[in-house]
Design a protein around this motif. Structure first.
Motif, mmCIF file in Angstrom:
data_model
loop_
_atom_site.group_PDB
_atom_site.id
_atom_site.type_symbol
_atom_site.label_atom_id
_atom_site.label_comp_id
_atom_site.label_asym_id
_atom_site.label_seq_id
_atom_site.Cartn_x
_atom_site.Cartn_y
_atom_site.Cartn_z
ATOM 1 N N UNK A 1 -5.698 -12.452 -5.993
ATOM 2 C CA UNK A 1 -5.490 -11.274 -5.160
ATOM 3 C C UNK A 1 -6.130 -10.050 -5.792
ATOM 4 N N UNK A 2 -6.262 -9.008 -4.983
ATOM 5 C CA UNK A 2 -6.841 -7.739 -5.403
ATOM 6 C C UNK A 2 -5.772 -6.663 -5.235
ATOM 7 N N UNK A 3 -5.681 -5.762 -6.214
ATOM 8 C CA UNK A 3 -4.683 -4.695 -6.159
ATOM 9 C C UNK A 3 -5.248 -3.492 -5.415
ATOM 10 N N UNK A 4 -4.470 -2.982 -4.462
ATOM 11 C CA UNK A 4 -4.815 -1.766 -3.728
ATOM 12 C C UNK A 4 -3.792 -0.699 -4.087
ATOM 13 N N UNK A 5 -4.258 0.532 -4.225
ATOM 14 C CA UNK A 5 -3.351 1.633 -4.586
ATOM 15 C C UNK A 5 -3.441 2.737 -3.546
ATOM 16 N N UNK B 1 1.731 3.764 -4.666
ATOM 17 C CA UNK B 1 2.233 2.500 -4.139
ATOM 18 C C UNK B 1 1.151 1.453 -4.377
ATOM 19 N N UNK B 2 1.445 0.477 -5.216
ATOM 20 C CA UNK B 2 0.503 -0.591 -5.544
ATOM 21 C C UNK B 2 0.836 -1.832 -4.727
ATOM 22 N N UNK C 1 4.969 -2.194 -4.717
ATOM 23 C CA UNK C 1 5.934 -1.497 -5.566
ATOM 24 C C UNK C 1 5.460 -0.070 -5.783
ATOM 25 N N UNK C 2 6.416 0.826 -5.880
ATOM 26 C CA UNK C 2 6.092 2.211 -6.164
ATOM 27 C C UNK C 2 5.885 2.394 -7.669
ATOM 28 N N UNK C 3 4.977 3.287 -8.016
ATOM 29 C CA UNK C 3 4.675 3.609 -9.405
ATOM 30 C C UNK C 3 4.609 5.132 -9.542
ATOM 31 N N UNK C 4 5.099 5.644 -10.665
ATOM 32 C CA UNK C 4 5.046 7.083 -10.914
ATOM 33 C C UNK C 4 3.597 7.553 -10.983
ATOM 34 N N UNK D 1 11.340 6.178 -5.510
ATOM 35 C CA UNK D 1 11.531 6.154 -6.959
ATOM 36 C C UNK D 1 10.705 5.018 -7.539
ATOM 37 N N UNK D 2 10.237 5.148 -8.764
ATOM 38 C CA UNK D 2 9.407 4.092 -9.367
ATOM 39 C C UNK D 2 10.132 2.751 -9.386
ATOM 40 N N UNK D 3 9.396 1.709 -9.009
ATOM 41 C CA UNK D 3 9.944 0.360 -9.010
ATOM 42 C C UNK D 3 10.519 -0.098 -7.694
#
Length: 376
Positions: free
Chosen positions: A258-262, A198-199, A57-60, A273-275
């Motif tokens: 799981x592990x979050x990658x950014x 992008x997370x 998902x995209x994040x601001x 756009x966010x979300x």
């Protein structure tokens, strides 16, 4: 002349022997069976960049809530909802009449305190006033200076400004609304969209497998490309700008494992756009001796194991169990079971049986592969 009974019994037996001999004679179609042809390719090693595609998902990049820092009535809204604003740009105007009066009152108090402190400064030298009175006058002057500064700050806060640059959303208030310092509801929200985050999440077991491959030497680091990332949008199109991997979470989520990658991507056209749901393709490493074979040359045995049909030096079909890591387009990345120079059957696999003599010819159902491991 009548036939003797013994000779008459031999006639049917002789006829049967003749018919049996005739049937046992080789027929023209059975004399020479043609050797079946199969299409083969030669297994080759090549450089291959290992990538991982993960949903995300995209994040601001930055988010700021616009809040009032003084109490008052909104007189004006000075921006268009959904537009781009700059840091420091005025967004709202709060009624400043009360705060202007407070500044004038503070200025008068500060002037009086300053004058008294200056006069006492002269008198204390002549011992006309006590040192304590002079100190109290100086303290009153400093308090008046602070009160004046506070009044000026409150007056400045009647001009509600943007804390960051970005795209501002809808306004939660209109002209005439009463706002107060510390209220729970923000007046508006600003989001910086260029660049944009992008997370994505990756299973911890996949990360462990990747690290094992790197430690064992089977997978080499991709150098500068190790932080490269590309995006595929939800409609299937590929995002034109390339991003970079920023960080991975230092802990594993207990619920999902799981592990979050950014990753960070440029977003000059505000396409992201966010979300938004996207697929991020991350470059994990590279193999210098990777073996990629067409999927039509790999089957499964009753145990579910991947098997390949090969042609040996005597042109005899052999069946071999192999280990496949992943699919790359319409090919398999093989880690075990195949060697460079093996002749893999990709055409006519349904006719090939282990131990069968075949005539290998170059396969026509496989496209060439370039050095990057992609279809050419």
């Amino acid at each position: 002349m009548p036939v003797k009974p013994a000779r008459a019994a031999l006639i049917p037996l002789f006829t049967a022997v003749v018919l049996l001999a005739a049937c046992s004679e080789p027929q023209p179609d059975e004399v020479a069976q043609p050797i079946p042809q199969v299409g083969v390719i030669s297994v080759e090693a090549q450089h291959f960049v290992v990538t991982t595609e993960l949903p995300g998902r995209t994040r601001a990049y930055r988010v700021a809530e616009v809040r009032p820092q003084v109490n008052g009535i909104i007189q004006k809204r000075l921006f268009e909802e959904g537009s781009e604003v700059k840091a420091g740009q005025q967004l709202y105007q709060i009624d400043a009449a009360v705060y202007e009066a407070a500044v004038k009152s503070a200025e008068a108090t500060q002037l009086s305190a300053s004058t008294l402190a200056e006069r006492y400064g002269v008198l204390v030298e002549d011992r006309a006033v006590s040192r304590q009175a002079y100190d109290e006058a100086r303290a009153a002057k400093l308090q008046a200076d602070a009160a004046l500064e506070r009044a000026r700050i409150d007056l400045r806060y009647t001009r509600v400004s943007a804390p960051i640059s970005g795209r501002i959303g809808r306004s939660a208030v209109t002209e005439g609304a009463l706002v107060s310092n510390g209220q729970a509801q923000p007046l508006a929200t600003i989001q910086q969209l260029d660049p944009i985050y992008v997370d994505v999440t990756q299973p911890a077991r996949d990360m462990l497998a990747l690290r094992r491959d790197l430690d064992s030497g089977r997978l080499e680091k991709a150098g500068e490309n190790a932080a490269r990332a590309v995006l595929r949008l939800d409609d299937g199109s590929e995002y034109e700008h390339e991003g970079r991997l920023e960080f991975s979470e230092v802990s594993v989520d207990e619920g999902t494992g799981s592990v979050t990658l950014r990753a960070v991507f440029p977003n000059p056209d505000r396409i992201l756009l966010p979300g938004m749901f996207v697929h991020a393709q991350l470059v994990a490493g590279a193999r210098s001796d990777a073996i990629l074979v067409p999927q039509q040359g790999v089957g499964r045995n009753p145990r579910g194991q991947a098997v390949a049909m090969l042609v040996n030096d005597d042109n005899v079909v052999e069946q071999r169990i192999i280990v496949t890591d992943r699919t790359v387009g319409n090919r398999w990345l093989v880690s075990e079971g195949l060697n460079v120079g093996d002749r893999l059957i990709t055409e006519g696999v349904h006719m090939a049986r282990p131990g069968m003599k075949v005539e290998p010819v170059p396969a026509e159902n496989v496209e060439p592969v370039n050095a990057a491991g992609q279809e050419g």
